[in-house]
Design a protein around this motif. Structure first.
Motif, PDB file in Angstrom:
ATOM      1  N   GLN A 133      11.205  -6.861   3.540  1.00  0.00           N
ATOM      2  CA  GLN A 133      10.577  -5.871   2.670  1.00  0.00           C
ATOM      3  C   GLN A 133      10.328  -6.470   1.296  1.00  0.00           C
ATOM      4  OE1 GLN A 133      13.144  -2.546   1.918  1.00  0.00           O
ATOM      5  NE2 GLN A 133      11.519  -1.265   1.090  1.00  0.00           N
ATOM      6  N   LEU A 134       9.114  -6.315   0.811  1.00  0.00           N
ATOM      7  CA  LEU A 134       8.822  -6.714  -0.565  1.00  0.00           C
ATOM      8  C   LEU A 134       9.267  -5.606  -1.509  1.00  0.00           C
ATOM      9  CD1 LEU A 134       5.260  -8.307  -0.284  1.00  0.00           C
ATOM     10  CD2 LEU A 134       7.411  -9.491  -0.711  1.00  0.00           C
ATOM     11  N   GLY A 183       9.425  -2.588  -3.734  1.00  0.00           N
ATOM     12  CA  GLY A 183       8.483  -1.501  -3.957  1.00  0.00           C
ATOM     13  C   GLY A 183       7.586  -1.181  -2.782  1.00  0.00           C
ATOM     14  N   ARG A 184       7.728  -1.901  -1.667  1.00  0.00           N
ATOM     15  CA  ARG A 184       6.885  -1.668  -0.490  1.00  0.00           C
ATOM     16  C   ARG A 184       7.753  -1.200   0.678  1.00  0.00           C
ATOM     17  NH1 ARG A 184       1.781  -1.863  -2.397  1.00  0.00           N
ATOM     18  NH2 ARG A 184       1.087  -2.086  -0.241  1.00  0.00           N
ATOM     19  N   LYS A 185       7.121  -0.575   1.665  1.00  0.00           N
ATOM     20  CA  LYS A 185       7.838  -0.179   2.870  1.00  0.00           C
ATOM     21  C   LYS A 185       8.235  -1.426   3.659  1.00  0.00           C
ATOM     22  CE  LYS A 185       6.253   3.218   5.342  1.00  0.00           C
ATOM     23  NZ  LYS A 185       5.336   4.081   6.129  1.00  0.00           N
ATOM     24  N   VAL A 191      -0.851  -3.966   4.931  1.00  0.00           N
ATOM     25  CA  VAL A 191      -0.658  -2.899   3.937  1.00  0.00           C
ATOM     26  C   VAL A 191       0.745  -2.990   3.341  1.00  0.00           C
ATOM     27  CG1 VAL A 191      -0.515  -0.407   3.590  1.00  0.00           C
ATOM     28  CG2 VAL A 191      -2.333  -1.369   5.031  1.00  0.00           C
ATOM     29  N   ARG A 192       1.739  -3.163   4.198  1.00  0.00           N
ATOM     30  CA  ARG A 192       3.120  -3.196   3.735  1.00  0.00           C
ATOM     31  C   ARG A 192       3.427  -4.455   2.933  1.00  0.00           C
ATOM     32  NH1 ARG A 192       6.931  -0.003   8.060  1.00  0.00           N
ATOM     33  NH2 ARG A 192       5.374   1.533   8.685  1.00  0.00           N
ATOM     34  N   LEU A 193       2.688  -5.525   3.204  1.00  0.00           N
ATOM     35  CA  LEU A 193       2.887  -6.769   2.464  1.00  0.00           C
ATOM     36  C   LEU A 193       1.930  -6.883   1.272  1.00  0.00           C
ATOM     37  CD1 LEU A 193       3.254  -9.215   5.501  1.00  0.00           C
ATOM     38  CD2 LEU A 193       5.067  -8.579   3.888  1.00  0.00           C
ATOM     39  N   ASP A 194       1.062  -5.875   1.112  1.00  0.00           N
ATOM     40  CA  ASP A 194       0.051  -5.907   0.053  1.00  0.00           C
ATOM     41  C   ASP A 194      -0.759  -7.203   0.141  1.00  0.00           C
ATOM     42  OD1 ASP A 194      -1.388  -4.977  -2.119  1.00  0.00           O
ATOM     43  OD2 ASP A 194      -0.010  -5.826  -3.600  1.00  0.00           O
ATOM     44  N   LYS A 197       3.539 -13.998   1.792  1.00  0.00           N
ATOM     45  CA  LYS A 197       4.380 -12.896   1.345  1.00  0.00           C
ATOM     46  C   LYS A 197       5.468 -12.571   2.370  1.00  0.00           C
ATOM     47  CE  LYS A 197       1.240 -10.702  -1.919  1.00  0.00           C
ATOM     48  NZ  LYS A 197       0.638  -9.435  -2.381  1.00  0.00           N
TER      49      LYS A 197
END
Length: 221
Positions: free
Chosen positions: A138-139, A141-143, A185-188, A198
């Motif tokens: 998990q990054l 601030g991200r899911k 999306v989850r990794l932006d 990422k």
């Protein structure tokens, strides 16, 4: 879908137990009772999962275990307790219940519950009702990536094609692509190279916190 009964006289522990199970299951009901005496008001066939402590006021641990095992023999039973003598552990497991020690980390308890519930022999979770398992990757601030997303991105990062990844994880290429889109999306991330970078960054971060073995375990369903 499943119904959970928690027998625990400590509110914080009951909340932790709820968090563990709701992270893995779509529960239609969660009920708390703080004493085995209240079991007289329970429809024992109504609950699929029962979690109990053994240390209750006014009764012995053996009494609690015997009552729960007798009333809920049909259910998946978990004993969440600080008692850790070999005799207690042996008695819990001999009765077909799952022993969970309070004197371990949250992550260790989570992994043990996860391992039990994902066994086909549990008979509690259909494939349709099962929630995606979350990985530790998990990054900030991200899911977090789901276990499946993490496994797929890991395969693609190692040079496997979508077709090869589909064969390895026994999914169709279209399903692989759907997992990849959500992982982006989850990794932006906006492309495969950025997603790989990422992903590796998040994985290294998780391994520093949880250890390599735990991270690898979280990528498996």
């Amino acid at each position: 879908m499943a119904k959970l009964l928690i027998i625990e006289d400590h509110p914080l522990t009951a909340m932790i137990a709820e968090e563990i199970f709701t992270s893995m299951l779509d529960l239609t009901e969660i009920r708390y009772i703080d004493s085995p005496a209240d079991l007289v008001n329970i429809d024992r066939l109504e609950y699929d999962i029962v979690l109990t402590d053994l240390m209750m006021p006014g009764v012995t641990p053996e009494y609690v275990l015997d009552v729960v095992n007798s009333m809920f023999a049909h259910a998946r039973r978990f004993v969440f307790t600080a008692l850790n003598s070999p005799a207690i552990v042996e008695r819990v497991e001999a009765a077909g219940a799952v022993y969970l020690c309070k004197n371990t980390t949250f992550r260790q308890v989570l992994e043990k519950v996860h391992g039990c519930l994902m066994q086909g022999s549990c008979g509690l979770i259909s494939e349709r009702d099962r929630r995606p398992c979350q990985s530790l990757i998990q990054l900030p601030g991200r899911k977090p990536l789901t276990s499946k997303q993490a496994a797929i991105i890991d395969l693609l990062s190692k040079g496997n094609s979508v077709k090869e990844a589909a064969r390895i994880v026994s999914l169709s290429p279209e399903t692989i692509k759907a997992h990849v889109r959500e992982a982006f999306v989850r990794l932006d991330a906006h492309n495969g190279r950025e997603a790989s970078t990422k992903f590796q960054e998040a994985r290294r971060l998780a391994e520093r916190v949880y250890g390599k073995q735990a991270v690898e375990l979280s990528m498996k369903e």
